[in-house]
Design a protein around this motif. Sequence first.
Motif, short mmCIF file in Angstrom:
data_model
loop_
_atom_site.label_atom_id
_atom_site.label_comp_id
_atom_site.label_asym_id
_atom_site.label_seq_id
_atom_site.Cartn_x
_atom_site.Cartn_y
_atom_site.Cartn_z
N ILE A 1 -3.96 6.49 -3.33
CA ILE A 1 -4.66 5.61 -2.02
C ILE A 1 -5.10 6.19 -1.13
N VAL A 2 -4.69 7.28 -0.47
CA VAL A 2 -5.48 8.70 0.42
C VAL A 2 -6.24 9.29 0.09
N THR B 1 -8.79 3.29 1.20
CA THR B 1 -8.19 3.49 2.69
C THR B 1 -8.62 3.22 3.80
N SER B 2 -10.11 3.48 3.83
CA SER B 2 -10.64 2.88 4.98
C SER B 2 -10.95 0.79 4.46
N ALA C 1 -7.86 -0.16 5.73
CA ALA C 1 -7.40 0.14 7.41
C ALA C 1 -8.52 -1.71 7.62
N SER D 1 0.71 -1.40 -0.27
CA SER D 1 0.25 0.00 -0.06
C SER D 1 0.40 1.80 0.04
N ILE E 1 0.84 4.63 -2.00
CA ILE E 1 0.07 5.43 -0.65
C ILE E 1 -1.19 7.38 -1.40
#
Length: 162
Positions: free
Chosen positions: A36-37, A43-44, A47, A29, A33
Motif C-alpha cells: 500500500i505505501v 495510500t492517500s 487515508a 490495510s 501495508i
Amino acid sequence: MDALEGWTDFHVAMVGATAALAGLVIVASSVNIAQIVKAPTITSRLAAAIAGLVLAIVVAGVALIPGIPAGAYGTVVLVSTLGAGAFQAHAAAVIARDPDPDDHARVLKAALGFVPIAAYAASGVTVFFDPSTALVIAAVGCIVAIVSAIVMSWVALVEVLR
C-alpha cells in the motif's frame, strides 16, 4: 439544541458502526501495508476514507453531548469537515498526478470522497439557520461516508493485490 433529542439512537449507532468500520479498514490495510505505501494513490485514498469515517464519528459523537448549542455543534461540524476535506483534497491531487495512462476513472476516484464532505459542509452551515434540516443532511453525510469508505477501501485493497 432541541432538534438533537430525536436523533440519539441514530448517533449512537453511527458512532459504533463508523468506529468499527474504521478499525476494520486499518486492520485490513495493515495486512498489505508494504504494498500500500508503495502506491501513493492507494495510500492517500485509504487515508481519505479513514478521515471520512473519523468525521462521521466526530459529528455523531458531538451530537450526543447533552445540551450542546447549535452554534457549537455547527462549528465542530465545519472544523472537522475542513480537516477531513484536507485529506480528500490531498487524495484528489495525488490521483490527478498519477502517471498511469490507463487510469480512466480519475475523476470518479477523486470525486467519491468529496460527497460526504459536501454533505457535512452543508450541514455545518445549515445548522445555524435550520437545525432540523442540518441533522438530516448530517445523517445523509454519515451514511454516504460509510458507503464511500467501504467502496474506496475495497477498491484500494483489490488494486494492491493485482
